[in-house]
Scaffold this motif. Structure first.
Motif, mmCIF file in Angstrom:
data_model
loop_
_atom_site.group_PDB
_atom_site.id
_atom_site.type_symbol
_atom_site.label_atom_id
_atom_site.label_comp_id
_atom_site.label_asym_id
_atom_site.label_seq_id
_atom_site.Cartn_x
_atom_site.Cartn_y
_atom_site.Cartn_z
ATOM 1 N N HIS A 1 0.857 -1.178 0.000
ATOM 2 C CA HIS A 1 0.000 0.000 0.000
ATOM 3 C C HIS A 1 0.898 1.235 0.000
ATOM 4 O O HIS A 1 1.764 1.381 0.867
ATOM 5 C CB HIS A 1 -0.895 0.023 1.239
ATOM 6 N N ILE A 2 0.682 2.088 -0.950
ATOM 7 C CA ILE A 2 1.407 3.346 -1.024
ATOM 8 C C ILE A 2 0.372 4.455 -1.034
ATOM 9 O O ILE A 2 -0.754 4.259 -1.489
ATOM 10 C CB ILE A 2 2.318 3.381 -2.276
ATOM 11 N N GLU A 3 0.728 5.603 -0.502
ATOM 12 C CA GLU A 3 -0.250 6.673 -0.316
ATOM 13 C C GLU A 3 -1.001 7.011 -1.602
ATOM 14 O O GLU A 3 -0.443 6.941 -2.705
ATOM 15 C CB GLU A 3 0.442 7.929 0.210
ATOM 16 N N LYS A 4 -2.274 7.414 -1.476
ATOM 17 C CA LYS A 4 -3.128 7.664 -2.630
ATOM 18 C C LYS A 4 -2.821 8.986 -3.336
ATOM 19 O O LYS A 4 -3.139 9.142 -4.509
ATOM 20 C CB LYS A 4 -4.599 7.685 -2.198
ATOM 21 N N VAL A 5 -2.250 9.950 -2.611
ATOM 22 C CA VAL A 5 -2.181 11.306 -3.172
ATOM 23 C C VAL A 5 -0.807 11.671 -3.703
ATOM 24 O O VAL A 5 -0.592 12.811 -4.110
ATOM 25 C CB VAL A 5 -2.628 12.364 -2.131
ATOM 26 N N TYR A 6 0.147 10.721 -3.712
ATOM 27 C CA TYR A 6 1.439 11.099 -4.266
ATOM 28 C C TYR A 6 1.289 11.343 -5.765
ATOM 29 O O TYR A 6 0.455 10.753 -6.442
ATOM 30 C CB TYR A 6 2.507 10.050 -3.944
ATOM 31 N N HIS A 7 2.082 12.268 -6.292
ATOM 32 C CA HIS A 7 2.040 12.703 -7.696
ATOM 33 C C HIS A 7 0.781 13.507 -8.018
ATOM 34 O O HIS A 7 0.448 13.676 -9.194
ATOM 35 C CB HIS A 7 2.138 11.520 -8.654
ATOM 36 N N THR A 8 0.075 13.993 -7.023
ATOM 37 C CA THR A 8 -1.149 14.751 -7.290
ATOM 38 C C THR A 8 -1.107 16.114 -6.582
ATOM 39 O O THR A 8 -0.270 16.340 -5.702
ATOM 40 C CB THR A 8 -2.401 13.999 -6.786
ATOM 41 N N PRO A 9 -2.028 17.022 -6.943
ATOM 42 C CA PRO A 9 -2.103 18.311 -6.241
ATOM 43 C C PRO A 9 -2.434 18.192 -4.768
ATOM 44 O O PRO A 9 -2.334 19.179 -4.032
ATOM 45 C CB PRO A 9 -3.223 19.050 -6.994
ATOM 46 N N GLN A 10 -2.834 17.019 -4.300
ATOM 47 C CA GLN A 10 -3.156 16.814 -2.887
ATOM 48 C C GLN A 10 -1.947 16.421 -2.041
ATOM 49 O O GLN A 10 -2.088 16.234 -0.839
ATOM 50 C CB GLN A 10 -4.230 15.740 -2.749
ATOM 51 N N ASP A 11 -0.783 16.312 -2.673
ATOM 52 C CA ASP A 11 0.426 15.994 -1.903
ATOM 53 C C ASP A 11 0.931 17.268 -1.245
ATOM 54 O O ASP A 11 1.924 17.865 -1.656
ATOM 55 C CB ASP A 11 1.497 15.379 -2.807
ATOM 56 N N THR A 12 0.224 17.666 -0.189
ATOM 57 C CA THR A 12 0.501 18.904 0.538
ATOM 58 C C THR A 12 0.820 18.583 1.991
ATOM 59 O O THR A 12 0.576 17.469 2.471
ATOM 60 C CB THR A 12 -0.709 19.846 0.500
ATOM 61 N N ILE A 13 1.345 19.563 2.703
ATOM 62 C CA ILE A 13 1.598 19.376 4.138
ATOM 63 C C ILE A 13 0.293 19.084 4.863
ATOM 64 O O ILE A 13 0.211 18.176 5.702
ATOM 65 C CB ILE A 13 2.285 20.614 4.730
ATOM 66 N N GLU A 14 -0.744 19.839 4.552
ATOM 67 C CA GLU A 14 -2.029 19.675 5.237
ATOM 68 C C GLU A 14 -2.612 18.287 5.028
ATOM 69 O O GLU A 14 -3.114 17.656 5.963
ATOM 70 C CB GLU A 14 -3.020 20.725 4.737
ATOM 71 N N ASP A 15 -2.555 17.788 3.800
ATOM 72 C CA ASP A 15 -3.202 16.526 3.468
ATOM 73 C C ASP A 15 -2.319 15.304 3.682
ATOM 74 O O ASP A 15 -2.823 14.187 3.797
ATOM 75 C CB ASP A 15 -3.650 16.538 2.001
ATOM 76 N N ASN A 16 -0.982 15.485 3.730
ATOM 77 C CA ASN A 16 -0.163 14.296 3.546
ATOM 78 C C ASN A 16 1.123 14.248 4.364
ATOM 79 O O ASN A 16 1.960 13.402 4.095
ATOM 80 C CB ASN A 16 0.197 14.152 2.048
ATOM 81 N N ILE A 17 1.302 15.110 5.356
ATOM 82 C CA ILE A 17 2.547 15.094 6.111
ATOM 83 C C ILE A 17 2.275 14.851 7.594
ATOM 84 O O ILE A 17 1.463 15.531 8.208
ATOM 85 C CB ILE A 17 3.332 16.416 5.930
ATOM 86 N N SER A 18 2.994 13.877 8.139
ATOM 87 C CA SER A 18 2.895 13.528 9.557
ATOM 88 C C SER A 18 4.192 13.903 10.258
ATOM 89 O O SER A 18 5.273 13.409 9.889
ATOM 90 C CB SER A 18 2.644 12.027 9.711
ATOM 91 N N SER A 19 4.090 14.731 11.265
ATOM 92 C CA SER A 19 5.263 15.099 12.052
ATOM 93 C C SER A 19 5.829 13.884 12.776
ATOM 94 O O SER A 19 7.059 13.730 12.880
ATOM 95 C CB SER A 19 4.885 16.185 13.066
ATOM 96 N N GLU A 20 4.966 13.001 13.269
ATOM 97 C CA GLU A 20 5.417 11.813 13.995
ATOM 98 C C GLU A 20 6.198 10.868 13.075
ATOM 99 O O GLU A 20 7.238 10.318 13.462
ATOM 100 C CB GLU A 20 4.217 11.078 14.597
ATOM 101 N N ARG A 21 5.694 10.688 11.852
ATOM 102 C CA ARG A 21 6.391 9.825 10.905
ATOM 103 C C ARG A 21 7.754 10.421 10.541
ATOM 104 O O ARG A 21 8.745 9.708 10.396
ATOM 105 C CB ARG A 21 5.534 9.636 9.659
ATOM 106 N N MET A 22 7.793 11.741 10.353
ATOM 107 C CA MET A 22 9.062 12.391 10.045
ATOM 108 C C MET A 22 10.053 12.217 11.193
ATOM 109 O O MET A 22 11.227 11.927 10.978
ATOM 110 C CB MET A 22 8.847 13.871 9.743
ATOM 111 N N GLN A 23 9.589 12.386 12.431
ATOM 112 C CA GLN A 23 10.490 12.247 13.577
ATOM 113 C C GLN A 23 11.048 10.833 13.652
ATOM 114 O O GLN A 23 12.244 10.636 13.904
ATOM 115 C CB GLN A 23 9.748 12.597 14.871
#
Length: 471
Positions: free
Chosen positions: A427-449
């Motif tokens: 399973h890979i994220e649904k919004v990669y390569h799309t206009p929805q690949d934004t901080i608001e829609d697709n970024i997790s601070s916990e995952r980054m840490q």
């Protein structure tokens, strides 16, 4: 590209959530590695104390600030265009601010056909343009209509002439070419084809329609969500657009290389690389793909700047990964055999901060599924840190590939969900390569840490120089 201000609609399209790939013979060993990982160094207690030099300093919010600048201040960064060069200058300025020696490495890339869709309120969207459609900076203006189907001439209303026709593209190239031909014959002033499903089950991205004949109107390829946003606006009233398109030729893309030389005179040119690609696909802000990897790289560059290392350390932002791993291929191709032999490890984070819940683990992926110094050091670091997220795996689609093909130990770091290795279903994220690949829609601070701590500790384990205060 200005930020979209329109309300986002719920996505109701049923999309395939997983892709079945070739079977992997490594399922059972992977489970064993997680339980009793084999570390790159021998003393677990000493290593745990050394890990603290990394995990106490890395900060996900600092990395996300880099993501914000790349994805929001710059926006889409297609390879070879000015936006990618802005990203390169930003990366270079950050590396220089930490004291690294920085060089630019340019290489040629093929033409890009870029469309711009402008709204009356000043917003604009980037799409792909058909090379055989009209390519002009003189805008084509018109009111938008949505046409169901389009493969039959009777699908078009009598008042199509002069309108910009939005259609959901047919799955086959032959059928969407028929849609375009029928729209032209009905008098359309422009055509926008809405993408539906991407190659890995993601929501459809922008694309360059492939046409067999030339048309004297613009023909654009929109992302799925752009088509949904347009249809939502049409339900509220008339929508007028201005369409422009341009062929960008004689393009150069660029790699940015920051170097920290080892003070160890016995290093003999041995080096370790942390790399990430800074470009994105057309129309996508690329917050996770791959401003996240670039942000992680820059944050670790900040942390590592003051540490003695036993080997030369390079931080490399590759250009034009989305166009066929071009930056990494160019970098590897220009190396001498001696320079290749001196590279001990390549750590390559790509999509390391997604919010997508089905992407349950951070994987250290090699092209053939074998383990190496990169996977061993990070899996061992994860075990010492009590971080069960990191697992080894097999995946051959990022900038680690050219290094692997040259015989250089390398691995890709990416958040994914693996249901089974035989057959491999991910399973890979649904919004990669799309206009929805934004901080608001697709970024997790916990995952980054989590990614910062595991990759940073593994990298430190490989490059660190022992000093009495650490033992």
């Amino acid at each position: 590209m200005t930020k979209n201000k329109f309300k986002k609609v719920a996505l109701t399209l049923a999309l395939s959530g997983a892709l079945v790939l070739s079977a992997s013979p490594f399922a059972s060993p992977y489970a064993e590695v997680v339980e009793t990982p084999i570390g790159y160094t021998s003393n677990g207690n000493q290593d745990s104390s050394k890990d603290q030099k990394i995990i106490k300093r890395v900060d996900a919010e600092r990395a996300i600030e880099h993501i914000r600048y790349l994805s929001e201040e710059i926006g889409p960064r297609p390879g070879g265009l000015n936006a990618e060069k802005e990203a390169a200058d930003y990366v270079a300025s950050q590396l220089r601010s930490h004291g690294y020696d920085v060089e630019y490495q340019y290489f040629p890339v093929a033409d890009q056909f870029i469309a711009e869709v402008a709204f009356a309120n000043g917003d604009s969207w980037q799409m792909g343009a058909a090379p055989n459609g009209t390519l002009s900076n003189d805008p084509v203006s018109g009111e938008v209509i949505f046409v169901e189907g389009g493969t039959d001439a009777s699908d078009f209303p009598a008042d199509t002439e002069g309108k910009i026709v939005l259609m959901t593209r047919e799955s086959s190239t032959a059928n969407y070419r028929l849609q375009v031909d029928n729209a032209v014959n009905a008098g359309a002033s422009g055509v926008i084809l809405q993408s539906v499903v991407g190659g890995r089950g993601n929501y459809g991205s922008t694309f360059n329609p492939s046409l067999t004949q030339a048309y004297d109107i613009p023909v654009f390829g929109a992302a799925f969500i752009q088509g949904e946003w347009l249809k939502e606006q049409l339900e509220e009233g008339p929508v007028a657009l201005e369409l422009t398109a341009e062929q960008h030729s004689n393009l150069e893309s660029v790699n940015v290389i920051g170097t920290k030389k080892s003070k160890n005179k016995k290093a003999n040119g041995k080096e370790v690389i942390l790399s990430a690609h800074m470009d994105s696909v057309v129309g996508a802000p690329g917050a996770n793909d791959n401003a996240s990897g670039t942000g992680l790289m820059l944050e670790l560059a900040r942390v590592f700047k003051g540490y003695n290392t036993d080997k030369d350390l390079k931080f490399i932002a590759f250009g034009s990964e989305e166009r066929g791993l071009l930056g990494a291929r160019h970098y590897v191709d220009q190396l001498t055999q001696e320079e290749r032999d001196n590279i001990e490890a390549v750590f390559n984070p790509d999509m390391v901060a997604t919010k997508y819940e089905e992407a349950r683990n951070l994987y250290a992926m090699t092209v053939d599924g074998s383990t190496n110094i990169v996977t061993d050091s990070t899996v061992a670091a994860g075990a010492r840190l009590g971080n069960s997220d990191i697992l080894p795996g097999k995946f051959g689609s990022s900038d680690h590939v050219p290094f692997h093909n040259a015989g250089i130990p390398s691995a890709l770091f990416i958040w994914m969900g693996i249901d089974s290795w035989d057959p491999l279903v991910y399973h890979i994220e649904k919004v990669y390569h799309t206009p929805q690949d934004t901080i608001e829609d697709n970024i997790s601070s916990e995952r980054m840490q989590s990614a910062l701590e595991v990759i940073g500790a593994g990298l430190f384990d490989v490059v660190r120089k022992d000093v009495p205060g650490l033992d």
